[in-house]
Design a protein around this motif. Structure first.
Motif, PDB file in Angstrom:
ATOM      1  N   PRO A  60      49.596  43.659  39.215  1.00 56.62           N
ATOM      2  CA  PRO A  60      50.788  43.531  40.319  1.00 56.62           C
ATOM      3  C   PRO A  60      51.294  44.724  41.204  1.00 56.62           C
ATOM      4  N   SER A  61      50.944  46.001  40.573  1.00 59.46           N
ATOM      5  CA  SER A  61      51.420  46.841  41.496  1.00 59.46           C
ATOM      6  C   SER A  61      50.513  47.865  41.938  1.00 59.46           C
ATOM      7  N   PHE A  62      50.656  48.532  43.114  1.00 61.46           N
ATOM      8  CA  PHE A  62      49.905  49.637  43.722  1.00 61.46           C
ATOM      9  C   PHE A  62      49.760  50.874  42.837  1.00 61.46           C
ATOM     10  N   GLY A  63      48.708  51.229  42.234  1.00 61.39           N
ATOM     11  CA  GLY A  63      48.578  52.400  41.474  1.00 61.39           C
ATOM     12  C   GLY A  63      48.376  52.058  40.024  1.00 61.39           C
ATOM     13  N   GLU A  64      48.719  50.758  39.629  1.00 57.87           N
ATOM     14  CA  GLU A  64      48.643  50.481  38.151  1.00 57.87           C
ATOM     15  C   GLU A  64      47.255  50.581  37.669  1.00 57.87           C
ATOM     16  N   MET A  65      46.081  50.334  38.426  1.00 55.03           N
ATOM     17  CA  MET A  65      44.757  50.576  38.016  1.00 55.03           C
ATOM     18  C   MET A  65      43.986  50.980  39.431  1.00 55.03           C
ATOM     19  N   LEU A  66      43.196  51.712  38.946  1.00 59.40           N
ATOM     20  CA  LEU A  66      42.410  52.250  40.179  1.00 59.40           C
ATOM     21  C   LEU A  66      40.647  52.014  39.587  1.00 59.40           C
ATOM     22  N   HIS A  67      39.924  51.626  40.709  1.00 63.68           N
ATOM     23  CA  HIS A  67      38.600  51.519  40.274  1.00 63.68           C
ATOM     24  C   HIS A  67      37.636  52.729  40.947  1.00 63.68           C
ATOM     25  N   ILE A  68      36.836  53.336  39.923  1.00 64.56           N
ATOM     26  CA  ILE A  68      35.987  54.219  40.860  1.00 64.56           C
ATOM     27  C   ILE A  68      34.484  54.151  40.362  1.00 64.56           C
TER      28      ILE A  68
END
Length: 270
Positions: free
Chosen positions: A67-75
């Motif tokens: 739901p939130s920006f920055g809660e999970m990043l994919h690399i």
């Protein structure tokens, strides 16, 4: 009729090989085309410039975005012939995207997908956005130690990147199948489909020029086109504050101090 002929000529002479959606966006933005996407698509297909594709089956969505920006990043790193005008060379595109919004926060071409490249990418995102809650990746050698291919990873021996993530309080999440990395895989396909053609269109032959184009033009346009609004308006990024990133996002190697109070690093005695 004259406008249809102009569109067909434009595709044939300048944008041959672009997918129809990408071509229509550029035709509208850069060439003042007012025809609808479906009309242009039909005209290209009837002219034999693009093939009709079989309708895809019903897609089943397996996981809702965070739901939130920055809660999970994919690399992820994608090795590909990104410079179409230099077909014998293959580079690796290291990209970091946000799960909630789909926004690409970093994308650069590197020779290989190395610890140094990943740490550099993380540094740029941390300085620009702050510290995310988690980072999702495949089980590349920079992410985790896997004693034997196909076997379980050994989390007791952290890599340079895993150590840095732990110090920053970022949860490291590993994928165990290509299907689990669906969003990263789709981003790679989109970039391969669009970026390669745009780099060819702009006659780019060097990694330096391609990276400038990525940073200044392609990624901002990509985010404007594909970014979605997160469910929760509050950002999950935490400000870095007084954290010394240079002392964390680095390569650490153990050494034994000799009896003369020196250590040796890469044949250099300190």
């Amino acid at each position: 009729l004259a406008e249809v002929e102009r569109v067909l000529r434009l595709y044939r002479e300048r944008y041959l090989g672009f997918n129809m959606r990408h071509f229509h966006e550029l035709a509208v933005r850069d060439h003042g085309v007012a025809l609808s996407y479906s009309f242009v698509k039909s005209a290209l297909q009837q002219a034999g410039l693009v093939r009709k594709k079989r309708a895809r089956g019903k897609h089943r969505r397996r996981r809702e975005p965070r739901p939130s920006f920055g809660e999970m990043l994919h690399i992820d790193g994608s090795k590909h012939a990104w410079l179409a005008l230099v077909p014998d060379e293959r580079q690796t595109l290291i990209a970091i995207a946000d799960d909630a919004t789909g926004e690409v926060l970093y994308a650069q071409l590197w020779a290989e997908e190395t610890s140094n490249g990943v740490l550099s990418a993380l540094r740029e995102v941390l300085l620009a956005q702050g510290i995310p809650q988690s980072l999702y990746s495949d089980r590349a050698s920079w992410a985790v130690v896997t004693p034997k291919a196909g076997e379980a990873s050994d989390r007791s021996k952290p890599t340079h990147v895993a150590r840095a993530l732990a110090k920053l309080g970022i949860e490291q999440i590993l994928a165990y199948s290509p299907q689990a990395r669906g969003r990263s895989e789709r981003l790679n396909r989109t970039l391969q489909d669009r970026l390669v053609n745009e780099l060819r269109l702009h006659r780019m032959r060097t990694v330096e020029a391609a990276n400038r184009y990525l940073r200044d033009t392609h990624i901002p346009q990509h985010n404007e086109r594909f970014r979605r609004v997160p469910t929760c308006p509050e950002s999950a990024f935490v400000p870095c504050g007084n954290v010394d990133l240079e002392q964390i996002l680095c390569i650490e190697e153990p050494r034994v101090v000799g009896k003369d109070n020196t250590v040796v690093f890469h044949q250099l005695r300190l």
